[in-house]
Every structure is written in C-alpha cells, then in structure tokens.
Scaffold this motif. Structure first.
Motif, PDB file in Angstrom:
ATOM      1  N   ASP A 128       0.851  -1.190   0.000  1.00  0.00           N
ATOM      2  CA  ASP A 128       0.000   0.000   0.000  1.00  0.00           C
ATOM      3  C   ASP A 128       0.886   1.239   0.000  1.00  0.00           C
ATOM      4  OD1 ASP A 128      -1.933   1.907   0.193  1.00  0.00           O
ATOM      5  OD2 ASP A 128      -2.690   1.265   2.154  1.00  0.00           O
ATOM      6  N   PRO A 129       1.323   1.680  -1.194  1.00  0.00           N
ATOM      7  CA  PRO A 129       2.242   2.818  -1.278  1.00  0.00           C
ATOM      8  C   PRO A 129       1.705   4.093  -0.622  1.00  0.00           C
ATOM      9  CG  PRO A 129       2.025   1.738  -3.412  1.00  0.00           C
ATOM     10  CD  PRO A 129       1.006   1.131  -2.490  1.00  0.00           C
ATOM     11  N   SER A 130       0.388   4.240  -0.540  1.00  0.00           N
ATOM     12  CA  SER A 130      -0.174   5.443   0.081  1.00  0.00           C
ATOM     13  C   SER A 130       0.096   5.461   1.586  1.00  0.00           C
ATOM     14  CB  SER A 130      -1.679   5.534  -0.177  1.00  0.00           C
ATOM     15  OG  SER A 130      -2.341   4.476   0.487  1.00  0.00           O
ATOM     16  N   TRP A 131       0.320   4.278   2.145  1.00  0.00           N
ATOM     17  CA  TRP A 131       0.584   4.187   3.578  1.00  0.00           C
ATOM     18  C   TRP A 131       1.949   4.764   3.913  1.00  0.00           C
ATOM     19  CZ3 TRP A 131       4.332   1.246   6.214  1.00  0.00           C
ATOM     20  CH2 TRP A 131       4.188   1.233   7.601  1.00  0.00           C
ATOM     21  N   TYR A 132       2.906   4.617   3.013  1.00  0.00           N
ATOM     22  CA  TYR A 132       4.271   5.072   3.255  1.00  0.00           C
ATOM     23  C   TYR A 132       4.394   6.528   2.830  1.00  0.00           C
ATOM     24  CZ  TYR A 132       9.312   5.513   2.675  1.00  0.00           C
ATOM     25  OH  TYR A 132      10.613   5.944   2.734  1.00  0.00           O
ATOM     26  N   THR A 133       4.228   7.413   3.777  1.00  0.00           N
ATOM     27  CA  THR A 133       4.291   8.843   3.445  1.00  0.00           C
ATOM     28  C   THR A 133       5.437   9.556   4.147  1.00  0.00           C
ATOM     29  OG1 THR A 133       2.734   9.320   5.221  1.00  0.00           O
ATOM     30  CG2 THR A 133       1.812   8.979   3.005  1.00  0.00           C
ATOM     31  N   SER A 134       6.108   8.879   5.065  1.00  0.00           N
ATOM     32  CA  SER A 134       7.202   9.538   5.775  1.00  0.00           C
ATOM     33  C   SER A 134       8.259   8.516   6.193  1.00  0.00           C
ATOM     34  CB  SER A 134       6.657  10.226   7.034  1.00  0.00           C
ATOM     35  OG  SER A 134       6.260   9.252   7.984  1.00  0.00           O
ATOM     36  N   GLU A 135       9.372   9.024   6.644  1.00  0.00           N
ATOM     37  CA  GLU A 135      10.423   8.150   7.164  1.00  0.00           C
ATOM     38  C   GLU A 135       9.932   7.422   8.415  1.00  0.00           C
ATOM     39  OE1 GLU A 135      13.516   7.141   5.931  1.00  0.00           O
ATOM     40  OE2 GLU A 135      12.535   8.046   4.198  1.00  0.00           O
ATOM     41  N   TYR A 136       9.050   8.055   9.170  1.00  0.00           N
ATOM     42  CA  TYR A 136       8.474   7.392  10.342  1.00  0.00           C
ATOM     43  C   TYR A 136       7.753   6.115   9.926  1.00  0.00           C
ATOM     44  CZ  TYR A 136       5.572   6.233  14.301  1.00  0.00           C
ATOM     45  OH  TYR A 136       4.974   5.542  15.323  1.00  0.00           O
ATOM     46  N   ASP A 137       6.970   6.194   8.830  1.00  0.00           N
ATOM     47  CA  ASP A 137       6.247   5.021   8.341  1.00  0.00           C
ATOM     48  C   ASP A 137       7.214   3.903   7.958  1.00  0.00           C
ATOM     49  OD1 ASP A 137       3.829   6.370   8.632  1.00  0.00           O
ATOM     50  OD2 ASP A 137       3.864   7.106   6.570  1.00  0.00           O
ATOM     51  N   ARG A 138       8.306   4.279   7.348  1.00  0.00           N
ATOM     52  CA  ARG A 138       9.322   3.290   6.960  1.00  0.00           C
ATOM     53  C   ARG A 138       9.938   2.644   8.207  1.00  0.00           C
ATOM     54  NH1 ARG A 138      14.973   3.388   5.039  1.00  0.00           N
ATOM     55  NH2 ARG A 138      15.156   1.565   3.722  1.00  0.00           N
ATOM     56  N   VAL A 139      10.265   3.450   9.195  1.00  0.00           N
ATOM     57  CA  VAL A 139      10.827   2.931  10.446  1.00  0.00           C
ATOM     58  C   VAL A 139       9.820   2.012  11.127  1.00  0.00           C
ATOM     59  CG1 VAL A 139      11.583   3.596  12.779  1.00  0.00           C
ATOM     60  CG2 VAL A 139      12.460   4.824  10.784  1.00  0.00           C
ATOM     61  N   GLU A 140       8.555   2.408  11.131  1.00  0.00           N
ATOM     62  CA  GLU A 140       7.521   1.574  11.734  1.00  0.00           C
ATOM     63  C   GLU A 140       7.415   0.230  11.013  1.00  0.00           C
ATOM     64  OE1 GLU A 140       3.203   2.523  11.339  1.00  0.00           O
ATOM     65  OE2 GLU A 140       3.312   2.654  13.528  1.00  0.00           O
ATOM     66  N   SER A 141       7.476   0.249   9.695  1.00  0.00           N
ATOM     67  CA  SER A 141       7.417  -0.979   8.905  1.00  0.00           C
ATOM     68  C   SER A 141       8.585  -1.903   9.244  1.00  0.00           C
ATOM     69  CB  SER A 141       7.435  -0.640   7.411  1.00  0.00           C
ATOM     70  OG  SER A 141       7.590  -1.798   6.645  1.00  0.00           O
ATOM     71  N   ILE A 142       9.782  -1.349   9.319  1.00  0.00           N
ATOM     72  CA  ILE A 142      10.972  -2.134   9.659  1.00  0.00           C
ATOM     73  C   ILE A 142      10.841  -2.704  11.068  1.00  0.00           C
ATOM     74  CG2 ILE A 142      13.466  -2.000  10.098  1.00  0.00           C
ATOM     75  CD1 ILE A 142      13.515   0.148   7.814  1.00  0.00           C
ATOM     76  N   PHE A 143      10.324  -1.908  11.990  1.00  0.00           N
ATOM     77  CA  PHE A 143      10.126  -2.333  13.374  1.00  0.00           C
ATOM     78  C   PHE A 143       9.162  -3.513  13.452  1.00  0.00           C
ATOM     79  CE2 PHE A 143       7.721  -2.049  17.357  1.00  0.00           C
ATOM     80  CZ  PHE A 143       8.744  -2.096  18.288  1.00  0.00           C
ATOM     81  N   ILE A 144       8.048  -3.412  12.750  1.00  0.00           N
ATOM     82  CA  ILE A 144       7.036  -4.463  12.767  1.00  0.00           C
ATOM     83  C   ILE A 144       7.605  -5.757  12.188  1.00  0.00           C
ATOM     84  CG2 ILE A 144       4.815  -5.198  11.791  1.00  0.00           C
ATOM     85  CD1 ILE A 144       4.050  -2.147  11.843  1.00  0.00           C
ATOM     86  N   VAL A 145       8.234  -5.647  11.023  1.00  0.00           N
ATOM     87  CA  VAL A 145       8.795  -6.834  10.374  1.00  0.00           C
ATOM     88  C   VAL A 145       9.874  -7.467  11.243  1.00  0.00           C
ATOM     89  CG1 VAL A 145      10.171  -7.626   8.394  1.00  0.00           C
ATOM     90  CG2 VAL A 145       8.189  -6.139   8.027  1.00  0.00           C
ATOM     91  N   SER A 146      10.752  -6.656  11.822  1.00  0.00           N
ATOM     92  CA  SER A 146      11.819  -7.183  12.686  1.00  0.00           C
ATOM     93  C   SER A 146      11.233  -7.898  13.899  1.00  0.00           C
ATOM     94  CB  SER A 146      12.745  -6.056  13.145  1.00  0.00           C
ATOM     95  OG  SER A 146      13.442  -5.519  12.042  1.00  0.00           O
ATOM     96  N   GLY A 147      10.168  -7.334  14.450  1.00  0.00           N
ATOM     97  CA  GLY A 147       9.512  -7.964  15.589  1.00  0.00           C
ATOM     98  C   GLY A 147       8.899  -9.302  15.234  1.00  0.00           C
ATOM     99  N   VAL A 148       8.202  -9.358  14.112  1.00  0.00           N
ATOM    100  CA  VAL A 148       7.577 -10.607  13.676  1.00  0.00           C
ATOM    101  C   VAL A 148       8.646 -11.662  13.400  1.00  0.00           C
ATOM    102  CG1 VAL A 148       6.251 -11.715  11.815  1.00  0.00           C
ATOM    103  CG2 VAL A 148       5.467  -9.538  12.788  1.00  0.00           C
ATOM    104  N   ILE A 149       9.708 -11.271  12.694  1.00  0.00           N
ATOM    105  CA  ILE A 149      10.797 -12.216  12.392  1.00  0.00           C
ATOM    106  C   ILE A 149      11.440 -12.695  13.694  1.00  0.00           C
ATOM    107  CG2 ILE A 149      13.058 -12.502  11.281  1.00  0.00           C
ATOM    108  CD1 ILE A 149      10.773 -12.259   9.247  1.00  0.00           C
ATOM    109  N   GLY A 150      11.636 -11.794  14.645  1.00  0.00           N
ATOM    110  CA  GLY A 150      12.210 -12.170  15.934  1.00  0.00           C
ATOM    111  C   GLY A 150      11.349 -13.172  16.681  1.00  0.00           C
ATOM    112  N   VAL A 151      10.045 -12.959  16.672  1.00  0.00           N
ATOM    113  CA  VAL A 151       9.116 -13.888  17.329  1.00  0.00           C
ATOM    114  C   VAL A 151       9.153 -15.247  16.634  1.00  0.00           C
ATOM    115  CG1 VAL A 151       6.661 -14.378  17.749  1.00  0.00           C
ATOM    116  CG2 VAL A 151       7.588 -12.111  18.269  1.00  0.00           C
ATOM    117  N   LEU A 152       9.142 -15.237  15.302  1.00  0.00           N
ATOM    118  CA  LEU A 152       9.188 -16.497  14.557  1.00  0.00           C
ATOM    119  C   LEU A 152      10.503 -17.239  14.790  1.00  0.00           C
ATOM    120  CD1 LEU A 152       7.524 -15.422  11.191  1.00  0.00           C
ATOM    121  CD2 LEU A 152       6.538 -16.883  12.981  1.00  0.00           C
ATOM    122  N   GLU A 153      11.599 -16.500  14.862  1.00  0.00           N
ATOM    123  CA  GLU A 153      12.899 -17.119  15.129  1.00  0.00           C
ATOM    124  C   GLU A 153      12.902 -17.772  16.517  1.00  0.00           C
ATOM    125  OE1 GLU A 153      17.632 -15.952  15.117  1.00  0.00           O
ATOM    126  OE2 GLU A 153      16.156 -14.360  15.318  1.00  0.00           O
TER     127      GLU A 153
END
Length: 178
Positions: A128-153
């Motif tokens: 959803d490119p409209s969701w990514y409107t700032s660097e904060y959104d990018r940081v949030e995306s990285i945070f979420i993905v890192s958290g999910v990967i960490g839990v799965l690991e």
C-alpha cells in the motif's frame, strides 16, 4: 518443466546437502562429499549448480519466493487477509521447521534473517504505497517486520514452545495493533 529424473536428482542433492549442513558449516561442505552422500557423480552436481554456495542460495531463494507469494496473496492487507497471512506463513514455517532452522543457523552473520526482513519490509511498503508517506512510516514498517521475524525465530528455536495455531493467533493480534 523439469523431467522426473532431474527432479529426483535435485532432490537427492538437496537432501544430502541438508544432511551435511546439519552436521557442519556451509564453508566446510565440499561437492565431493555431497555427491558421495547423494550417490551421484560430481559432473551431475555441476549440471545443476556452480558450487555448494549456489545450491544454498537456490534453496534459500525458494523459501523466500514461497513466502513472498504468500504475502502477495494477502493484499489488500485487511484483517481477514492478515489472519490468512499469519496462518499460512506459520504453517509453512512449521512444516519446513528443520530447513528454516538450518538456514538461520548456517547464516552466522545473520544474512538470512536480514534478507528475510528486507523482503518483508519492502513488500509491506509495496502493498500500500499510500501508507508510506514519511520516514516514520518506513521505520515503523521495519520495526514491525523485525519484531515478527524475531518472534518467529524464537518460536522456531523452541524459545516459545507453542503450537502453530497459537503463534499465528498471537501474531495476528499483535499486528492488528498496527
């Protein structure tokens, strides 16, 4: 479409490789011992792969490709599709637990997990490119993905000793908060 002989040969190579990878690190596996274990000639191996690193990369890429297809099938990312995604991915990881553990453990430099995080971060932003409107959104995306990967690991490594359906439900619940 590959013929049955090629499929059978690649499967034998893969099984021998994964068996060796469970015993020793990637950089200590030779084509000679791999082909001995697979009961194939070295020439047969070289028909399909350049070296053991090429084989490793192809196995890893196959896993990532499957995960990306699952992710792409869940777009648009509404609650129901998010549930389907967490359920499908956790089932896939559970069914391929040994392979995922070998990939994660053989990548001592963390490259495998980094690659996985990068793929999912990019897919999340692409979804959803409209969701990514700032660097904060990018940081949030990285945070979420890192958290999910960490839990799965942690779940893969049995640090979280729970059934696939439980981890899926918990991840879904956490992801809904974002």
């Amino acid at each position: 479409m590959e013929d049955r002989r090629t499929v059978k040969t690649k499967k034998a190579i893969r099984m021998a490789f994964l068996s060796l990878l469970s015993e020793k690190s990637l950089n200590h596996i030779t084509v000679a011992e791999l082909t001995r274990r697979a009961d194939l000639g070295r020439g047969t191996f070289y028909l399909h792969y350049k070296d053991v690193y090429d084989l490793y990369e192809k196995i890893e890429d196959e896993l990532y490709s499957d995960l990306v297809q699952m992710f792409d099938a869940s777009i648009p990312m509404d609650s129901e599709n998010l549930w389907n995604l967490t359920e499908t991915i956790t089932k896939y990881i559970d069914e391929n637990r040994d392979l995922f553990l070998l990939i994660v453990r053989s990548s001592a430099d963390g490259k495998a997990l980094y690659k996985l995080k990068k793929i999912f971060s990019e897919r999340a932003l692409w979804a959803d490119p409209s969701w990514y409107t700032s660097e904060y959104d990018r940081v949030e995306s990285i945070f979420i993905v890192s958290g999910v990967i960490g839990v799965l690991e942690e779940w893969l490594d049995k640090g979280l000793d729970m059934a696939q359906s439980e981890i899926s439900a918990m991840l879904h619940r956490v992801l809904l908060k974002f």
